[in-house]
Design an enzyme around this catalytic site. Structure first.
Site, mmCIF file in Angstrom:
data_model
loop_
_atom_site.group_PDB
_atom_site.id
_atom_site.type_symbol
_atom_site.label_atom_id
_atom_site.label_comp_id
_atom_site.label_asym_id
_atom_site.label_seq_id
_atom_site.Cartn_x
_atom_site.Cartn_y
_atom_site.Cartn_z
ATOM 1 N N LYS A 1 -8.890 -4.505 9.101
ATOM 2 C CA LYS A 1 -7.574 -5.100 9.396
ATOM 3 C C LYS A 1 -7.626 -5.853 10.725
ATOM 4 O O LYS A 1 -8.253 -5.383 11.681
ATOM 5 C CB LYS A 1 -6.540 -3.959 9.470
ATOM 6 C CG LYS A 1 -5.095 -4.395 9.646
ATOM 7 C CD LYS A 1 -4.156 -3.183 9.618
ATOM 8 C CE LYS A 1 -2.694 -3.584 9.673
ATOM 9 N NZ LYS A 1 -1.768 -2.416 9.585
ATOM 10 N N SER B 1 1.946 -2.730 6.081
ATOM 11 C CA SER B 1 1.440 -3.954 6.685
ATOM 12 C C SER B 1 -0.053 -4.182 6.427
ATOM 13 O O SER B 1 -0.536 -5.289 6.580
ATOM 14 C CB SER B 1 1.658 -3.915 8.201
ATOM 15 O OG SER B 1 0.887 -2.864 8.783
ATOM 16 N N SER C 1 2.053 2.091 6.578
ATOM 17 C CA SER C 1 1.267 0.885 6.299
ATOM 18 C C SER C 1 -0.116 1.081 5.705
ATOM 19 O O SER C 1 -0.761 0.111 5.322
ATOM 20 C CB SER C 1 1.135 0.048 7.564
ATOM 21 O OG SER C 1 2.320 -0.659 7.760
HETATM 22 N N1 GLN Z 1 6.843 -0.906 6.986
HETATM 23 C C1 GLN Z 1 7.001 -0.212 8.228
HETATM 24 C C2 GLN Z 1 7.490 -1.150 9.290
HETATM 25 O O1 GLN Z 1 7.648 -2.305 9.013
HETATM 26 C C3 GLN Z 1 5.735 0.458 8.615
HETATM 27 C C4 GLN Z 1 4.749 -0.443 9.223
HETATM 28 C C5 GLN Z 1 3.485 0.238 9.633
HETATM 29 O O2 GLN Z 1 3.222 1.374 9.230
HETATM 30 N N2 GLN Z 1 2.712 -0.452 10.438
HETATM 31 O O3 GLN Z 1 7.727 -0.755 10.396
#
Ligand code: GLN
Length: 485
Positions: free
Chosen positions: A76, A151, A175
């Site tokens: 990532k 994400s 995420s």
């Molecule tokens: N979808 C969640 C957010 O937008 C989690 C994101 C994440 O775990 N980085 O905050």
């Protein structure tokens, strides 16, 4: 050997060790498939040329004692990689080339793996669909019209689409687990403090954790073993005895007690999710474990709490992007004007929304009402889990309240987007480990995941439960290679 990219990490390691494959063969195969997969938009940056050089070097002087001997891997783009552009999916870091390496990626290269490139993600890991990336959205290998989740959407797409054998993502509120669930792969969010946060672009520091994403539980266990380490460079890294997660993996979970929390049965949850959960309960029983109904009474406060704590920490963490120290700078009439233009041109809409929410909940007059209150509720959520773990060894829930949604479906409705994290955020707030495993398909044939939540530092236990269930579930991912012309 044909179909190299279809092999699991464990198989690839075996084949490299017994010399049926060279690192060059394997690296070439994944590069070739990655090149044919541009339409997925899974990569932000590739490092294919130097990956091949490194593979050749490995083959000239192989070291088969390493845990990831000559294995190519994309990661990532939130992990700082020395001398390789690291963007966090943002325009503001579009030209940022770190001079240091994150500890978790360093651990991976030290075990012989080779960087293929950097994978697309939501901007600063804020999102659930990989649609907030400055570098464009990622498509799901499951279906052209679907989001891969977020994400870590590029990571999920790359593992499910077999552009990389395994990868690492980050999980602040889901995420790793949510995109794993959307794309039919395995994703583990480790206990907070298990994997170093050093060199990972910060989103919400009290929640962020790196973790493995893989095609199966064994690969996931092996990669976790490599990345989890005590690191004095991260003040929240915890020193504890780490298992040899892959070696100690067992499908014997007889007599384990698994909690089924009633509060995870949310209003409007599709019947398919409820059915999947029931199937999961049956699989648990088939493995010789016992299920027990439990209550986590403060679950419904987890999402609002998360959406106060995470933006608060983000607004503070992202204050450093001012056009001076890192990355993109816009021209301004004076210093303040430069700051303002840099931040309004450099950050996308979702990141700006989070900064505004975070600044608001931390501002004097609102701090007590929002931030302080949220911290107190966070403790109550943690207490719920502590109470439950007096009776059970782990907890089983669905990973997400729905299967993958369509690209564009939720972009204009942030609240509905945030609701997607309903089953994953409590785990981050409590600092616990959670794993999502593919467990079935909905009526459209899209993957659905189940989540196993563990006690702190009990990764081995949830990996074992996942391993035992995986065998019973026998999930087959339906990937048609639609994007390869
Ligand atoms: N979808 C969640 C957010 O937008 C989690 C994101 C994440 O775990 N980085 O905050």
């Amino acid at each position: 050997m044909s179909d190299i990219t279809k092999q699991s990490l464990t198989e690839l390691i075996e084949n490299i060790k017994n010399k049926k494959l060279s690192s060059t063969d394997v690296t070439k195969a994944f590069i070739d498939r990655s090149e044919k997969s541009k339409e997925l938009n899974a990569y932000i940056t590739n490092d294919f040329t130097s990956a091949l050089d490194k593979a050749k070097k490995f083959d000239q002087k192989p070291n088969f004692n390493l845990k990831l001997p000559g294995i190519p891997m994309a990661v990532k783009d939130l992990f700082c990689t020395k001398n390789i552009k690291t963007t966090a999916g943002s325009k503001i870091l579009n030209n940022f080339v770190p001079t240091y390496e994150s500890t978790v990626t360093e651990n991976i290269w030290n075990e012989g793996a080779i960087l293929l490139g950097k994978l697309n993600c939501d901007e600063f890991a804020m999102g659930s669909s990989n649609e907030t990336s400055f570098f464009g959205n990622v498509q799901s290998p499951i279906d052209k019209n679907l989001v891969p989740g977020g994400s870590s959407g590029g990571s999920a797409s790359a593992v499910a689409g077999k552009l990389t054998p395994v990868t690492i993502g980050t999980d602040t509120g889901g995420s790793i687990r949510q995109p794993a669930s959307f794309t039919g792969i395995v994703g583990l969010k480790p206990t907070y403090g298990s994997c170093s946060r050093y060199g990972i672009v910060a989103f919400a520091s009290s929640l962020d954790q790196a973790g493995p994403m893989a095609q199966n539980v064994k690969d996931c266990a092996l990669l976790h073993e490599v990345i989890s380490s005590y690191d004095p460079k991260d003040s929240t890294s915890i020193e504890f005895k780490r298992n040899h997660y892959s070696k100690e993996l067992t499908n014997n979970i007889k007599g384990k007690k698994i909690g089924i929390p009633k509060e995870y049965r949310v209003d409007g949850m599709p019947k398919e999710i409820e059915d999947l959960w029931q199937k999961g309960i049956q699989y648990i029983k088939d493995c010789g474990a016992e299920t027990i109904d439990i209550s986590l009474p403060n679950t419904s406060y987890a999402l609002p709490t998360y959406y106060i704590v995470a933006p608060a920490e983000a607004s503070s963490n992202l204050a450093r992007y001012d056009g001076v120290k890192y990355g993109f700078r816009a021209k301004g009439e004076n210093l303040i004007d430069m700051y303002e233009k840099t931040r309004s041109e450099g950050f996308g809409a979702e990141v700006q929304r989070r900064i505004m929410i975070g600044t608001y909940v931390l501002s004097s007059g609102y701090y007590d009402a929002y931030y302080l209150k949220a911290q107190k509720v966070r403790k109550l959520i943690k207490n719920d889990f502590d109470e439950a773990y007096k009776k059970v060894d782990a907890i089983l829930t669905p990973s997400t309240p729905s299967s993958a949604f369509k690209i564009g479906e939720k972009t204009n409705d942030p609240v509905s987007m945030y609701l997607n994290d309903i089953f994953t955020v409590p785990v981050n707030l409590a600092g616990l480990p959670g794993i999502s495993i593919p467990a079935g398909h909905d009526s459209k044939g899209y993957p659905l995941g189940l989540q196993i939540i563990g006690k702190a530092f009990d990764e081995q236990n949830i990996l074992n439960i996942a391993y035992a269930m995986e065998e019973k579930i026998n999930f087959k991912n339906k990937i048609t290679d639609w994007w390869i012309k």
